[in-house]
Scaffold this motif. Sequence first.
Motif, PDB file in Angstrom:
ATOM      1  N   TRP A   1     -10.241 -17.690  -7.030  1.00 57.04           N
ATOM      2  CA  TRP A   1     -10.424 -16.865  -5.845  1.00 57.04           C
ATOM      3  C   TRP A   1     -10.243 -15.393  -6.197  1.00 57.04           C
ATOM      4  CZ3 TRP A   1      -6.867 -13.623  -3.430  1.00 57.04           C
ATOM      5  CH2 TRP A   1      -7.259 -13.115  -2.199  1.00 57.04           C
ATOM      6  N   LEU A   2      -9.231 -15.072  -6.998  1.00 58.96           N
ATOM      7  CA  LEU A   2      -8.979 -13.691  -7.394  1.00 58.96           C
ATOM      8  C   LEU A   2     -10.123 -13.147  -8.240  1.00 58.96           C
ATOM      9  CD1 LEU A   2      -6.915 -11.406  -7.249  1.00 58.96           C
ATOM     10  CD2 LEU A   2      -5.901 -12.304  -9.356  1.00 58.96           C
ATOM     11  N   LYS A   3     -10.644 -13.979  -9.124  1.00 56.13           N
ATOM     12  CA  LYS A   3     -11.772 -13.556  -9.959  1.00 56.13           C
ATOM     13  C   LYS A   3     -12.991 -13.273  -9.091  1.00 56.13           C
ATOM     14  CE  LYS A   3     -14.681 -15.074 -13.800  1.00 56.13           C
ATOM     15  NZ  LYS A   3     -15.934 -14.734 -13.149  1.00 56.13           N
ATOM     16  N   ARG A   4     -13.279 -14.157  -8.130  1.00 54.61           N
ATOM     17  CA  ARG A   4     -14.427 -13.919  -7.236  1.00 54.61           C
ATOM     18  C   ARG A   4     -14.243 -12.631  -6.449  1.00 54.61           C
ATOM     19  NH1 ARG A   4     -14.999 -18.614  -3.412  1.00 54.61           N
ATOM     20  NH2 ARG A   4     -12.842 -18.925  -3.967  1.00 54.61           N
ATOM     21  N   ARG A   5     -13.028 -12.398  -5.982  1.00 57.33           N
ATOM     22  CA  ARG A   5     -12.757 -11.186  -5.208  1.00 57.33           C
ATOM     23  C   ARG A   5     -12.942  -9.941  -6.076  1.00 57.33           C
ATOM     24  NH1 ARG A   5      -8.674  -7.659  -3.601  1.00 57.33           N
ATOM     25  NH2 ARG A   5      -8.778  -7.108  -1.412  1.00 57.33           N
ATOM     26  N   ASN A   6     -12.427  -9.991  -7.299  1.00 54.98           N
ATOM     27  CA  ASN A   6     -12.587  -8.845  -8.198  1.00 54.98           C
ATOM     28  C   ASN A   6     -14.041  -8.621  -8.579  1.00 54.98           C
ATOM     29  OD1 ASN A   6      -9.867  -8.255  -8.146  1.00 54.98           O
ATOM     30  ND2 ASN A   6      -9.420  -9.444  -9.989  1.00 54.98           N
ATOM     31  N   ASP A   7     -14.765  -9.709  -8.820  1.00 55.94           N
ATOM     32  CA  ASP A   7     -16.197  -9.584  -9.112  1.00 55.94           C
ATOM     33  C   ASP A   7     -16.935  -8.964  -7.935  1.00 55.94           C
ATOM     34  OD1 ASP A   7     -15.762 -10.701 -11.579  1.00 55.94           O
ATOM     35  OD2 ASP A   7     -16.535 -12.695 -11.031  1.00 55.94           O
ATOM     36  N   PHE A   8     -16.554  -9.399  -6.743  1.00 53.58           N
ATOM     37  CA  PHE A   8     -17.170  -8.866  -5.537  1.00 53.58           C
ATOM     38  C   PHE A   8     -16.931  -7.360  -5.425  1.00 53.58           C
ATOM     39  CE2 PHE A   8     -16.391  -7.658  -1.093  1.00 53.58           C
ATOM     40  CZ  PHE A   8     -17.660  -7.856  -0.577  1.00 53.58           C
ATOM     41  N   MET A   9     -15.712  -6.967  -5.678  1.00 51.22           N
ATOM     42  CA  MET A   9     -15.378  -5.547  -5.552  1.00 51.22           C
ATOM     43  C   MET A   9     -16.039  -4.712  -6.656  1.00 51.22           C
ATOM     44  SD  MET A   9     -13.740  -5.439  -2.800  1.00 51.22           S
ATOM     45  CE  MET A   9     -13.020  -3.813  -2.721  1.00 51.22           C
ATOM     46  N   GLN A  10     -16.277  -5.316  -7.805  1.00 51.53           N
ATOM     47  CA  GLN A  10     -16.903  -4.571  -8.893  1.00 51.53           C
ATOM     48  C   GLN A  10     -18.403  -4.443  -8.736  1.00 51.53           C
ATOM     49  OE1 GLN A  10     -15.601  -6.505 -12.455  1.00 51.53           O
ATOM     50  NE2 GLN A  10     -13.552  -5.623 -12.358  1.00 51.53           N
ATOM     51  N   GLN A  11     -18.991  -5.239  -7.856  1.00 54.58           N
ATOM     52  CA  GLN A  11     -20.433  -5.158  -7.652  1.00 54.58           C
ATOM     53  C   GLN A  11     -20.841  -3.774  -7.164  1.00 54.58           C
ATOM     54  OE1 GLN A  11     -21.703  -8.275  -5.056  1.00 54.58           O
ATOM     55  NE2 GLN A  11     -21.734  -9.820  -6.658  1.00 54.58           N
ATOM     56  N   ALA A  12     -19.999  -3.185  -6.405  1.00 52.31           N
ATOM     57  CA  ALA A  12     -20.303  -1.854  -5.893  1.00 52.31           C
ATOM     58  C   ALA A  12     -19.758  -0.838  -6.888  1.00 52.31           C
ATOM     59  CB  ALA A  12     -19.683  -1.665  -4.523  1.00 52.31           C
ATOM     60  N   GLU A  13     -20.560  -0.476  -7.832  1.00 50.88           N
ATOM     61  CA  GLU A  13     -20.152   0.487  -8.849  1.00 50.88           C
ATOM     62  C   GLU A  13     -19.937   1.855  -8.207  1.00 50.88           C
ATOM     63  OE1 GLU A  13     -19.538   0.020 -12.129  1.00 50.88           O
ATOM     64  OE2 GLU A  13     -19.892  -2.112 -11.813  1.00 50.88           O
ATOM     65  N   VAL A  14     -19.159   2.637  -8.868  1.00 51.44           N
ATOM     66  CA  VAL A  14     -18.808   3.954  -8.361  1.00 51.44           C
ATOM     67  C   VAL A  14     -20.060   4.809  -8.133  1.00 51.44           C
ATOM     68  CG1 VAL A  14     -17.527   6.065  -8.884  1.00 51.44           C
ATOM     69  CG2 VAL A  14     -16.568   3.843  -9.481  1.00 51.44           C
ATOM     70  N   SER A  15     -20.999   4.763  -9.039  1.00 54.62           N
ATOM     71  CA  SER A  15     -22.202   5.608  -8.889  1.00 54.62           C
ATOM     72  C   SER A  15     -23.024   5.187  -7.674  1.00 54.62           C
ATOM     73  CB  SER A  15     -23.056   5.552 -10.151  1.00 54.62           C
ATOM     74  OG  SER A  15     -23.468   4.228 -10.398  1.00 54.62           O
ATOM     75  N   LEU A  16     -23.134   3.910  -7.448  1.00 52.66           N
ATOM     76  CA  LEU A  16     -23.883   3.423  -6.292  1.00 52.66           C
ATOM     77  C   LEU A  16     -23.186   3.823  -4.996  1.00 52.66           C
ATOM     78  CD1 LEU A  16     -26.327   1.776  -5.367  1.00 52.66           C
ATOM     79  CD2 LEU A  16     -24.931  -0.273  -5.563  1.00 52.66           C
ATOM     80  N   VAL A  17     -21.895   3.743  -4.984  1.00 52.58           N
ATOM     81  CA  VAL A  17     -21.122   4.124  -3.806  1.00 52.58           C
ATOM     82  C   VAL A  17     -21.290   5.623  -3.551  1.00 52.58           C
ATOM     83  CG1 VAL A  17     -18.794   4.314  -2.859  1.00 52.58           C
ATOM     84  CG2 VAL A  17     -19.475   2.238  -4.024  1.00 52.58           C
TER      85      VAL A  17
ATOM     86  N   ALA B   1     -21.823  -5.492   1.688  1.00 51.13           N
ATOM     87  CA  ALA B   1     -20.422  -5.501   2.113  1.00 51.13           C
ATOM     88  C   ALA B   1     -19.539  -4.797   1.090  1.00 51.13           C
ATOM     89  CB  ALA B   1     -19.946  -6.932   2.324  1.00 51.13           C
ATOM     90  N   ALA B   2     -19.792  -5.027  -0.199  1.00 54.13           N
ATOM     91  CA  ALA B   2     -18.998  -4.382  -1.250  1.00 54.13           C
ATOM     92  C   ALA B   2     -19.177  -2.863  -1.200  1.00 54.13           C
ATOM     93  CB  ALA B   2     -19.395  -4.925  -2.615  1.00 54.13           C
TER      94      ALA B   2
ATOM     95  N   ALA C   1     -19.748  -7.868   8.094  1.00 57.14           N
ATOM     96  CA  ALA C   1     -18.360  -7.732   8.540  1.00 57.14           C
ATOM     97  C   ALA C   1     -17.554  -8.989   8.214  1.00 57.14           C
ATOM     98  CB  ALA C   1     -18.313  -7.441  10.037  1.00 57.14           C
ATOM     99  N   SER C   2     -18.161 -10.168   8.375  1.00 59.43           N
ATOM    100  CA  SER C   2     -17.434 -11.404   8.054  1.00 59.43           C
ATOM    101  C   SER C   2     -17.177 -11.518   6.552  1.00 59.43           C
ATOM    102  CB  SER C   2     -18.176 -12.630   8.573  1.00 59.43           C
ATOM    103  OG  SER C   2     -19.386 -12.810   7.869  1.00 59.43           O
ATOM    104  N   ILE C   3     -18.132 -11.065   5.740  1.00 59.50           N
ATOM    105  CA  ILE C   3     -17.927 -11.073   4.284  1.00 59.50           C
ATOM    106  C   ILE C   3     -16.797 -10.116   3.918  1.00 59.50           C
ATOM    107  CG2 ILE C   3     -18.955 -10.438   2.070  1.00 59.50           C
ATOM    108  CD1 ILE C   3     -21.645 -11.471   3.218  1.00 59.50           C
ATOM    109  N   MET C   4     -16.812  -8.956   4.534  1.00 58.09           N
ATOM    110  CA  MET C   4     -15.758  -7.975   4.254  1.00 58.09           C
ATOM    111  C   MET C   4     -14.386  -8.512   4.676  1.00 58.09           C
ATOM    112  SD  MET C   4     -17.849  -4.526   5.383  1.00 58.09           S
ATOM    113  CE  MET C   4     -16.394  -3.586   5.698  1.00 58.09           C
ATOM    114  N   ALA C   5     -14.336  -9.174   5.795  1.00 56.60           N
ATOM    115  CA  ALA C   5     -13.064  -9.718   6.279  1.00 56.60           C
ATOM    116  C   ALA C   5     -12.542 -10.815   5.354  1.00 56.60           C
ATOM    117  CB  ALA C   5     -13.220 -10.263   7.686  1.00 56.60           C
ATOM    118  N   SER C   6     -13.432 -11.670   4.884  1.00 56.49           N
ATOM    119  CA  SER C   6     -12.983 -12.746   3.992  1.00 56.49           C
ATOM    120  C   SER C   6     -12.597 -12.207   2.624  1.00 56.49           C
ATOM    121  CB  SER C   6     -14.056 -13.823   3.856  1.00 56.49           C
ATOM    122  OG  SER C   6     -15.183 -13.311   3.177  1.00 56.49           O
TER     123      SER C   6
END
Length: 180
Positions: A97-113, A137-138, A164-169
Motif C-alpha cells: 500500500w505504501l509503495k502504491r501511494r508513493n508511486d502515485f505521488m511520484q507520478q506528478a513530477e515537479v516539472s509537470l506540476v 489526482a496526483a 476527488a475520491s482518488i485523492m481522498a483514498s
Amino acid sequence: MIVSKSLSGLRASLTTGRLAALGFVLVALSGAQAQEPVTAVMPGSTQDEIRQFCGNIADAARDQRYLMQKQELDTLQAEINERITLLEERRAEYEEWLKRRNDFMQQAEVSLVDIYKTMKADAAAPQLQETPPILAAAIIMKLPARQSGLIMAEMDPKKAGIIASIMASAADPVIPKDPS
C-alpha cells in the motif's frame, strides 16, 4: 511310584490351597456382614514394597504431567507461529500500500506540476479531464489548495468526483482492513 508320590503331593497342596481360599472367603463374608472393610494383605508384601510401588507411580505421573505441559507448549508455539505469519502478511500488505501511494505521488513530477501552477484554472481543467484520473489526482494534489479548488470547480462534476475520491483514498492514512 514316583508318579503316585507327586500326585499325592499335588492333592495335598490343592487341599491346602482350597482350605486357604475357603477361609479367605469366610473371613470376607463375615467382614461384609459386620460391615467392616476387609483389608487383605498380600503374602510377602511389606511397607517398603508399597512405598516403592507408589514412588514408581509418582514418577510416571510426573512424566505424564511433563508430557501434557510439553504438548500445551507446542500448541501455544503453533498459535504464535500462525500469528507471526499473519503479522508478516499484514506487513507485506502495508508495504505494498505504501509503495502504491508513493508511486502515485511520484507520478506528478515537479516539472509537470510547475506547468499546471502557471496555467489558469479554466485552461487547466479541460486538459486534466482528459488525462487518466490517477495522474490528474496526483497533479491536483501537488498544486496549492486554492488553485486545485478552482481547477476542480471548472471540471465536469463526474470527473471531478472521481478525482476527488482518488485523492481522498491516496491521502487516507488508514491501511487496508484485515480481510479476516
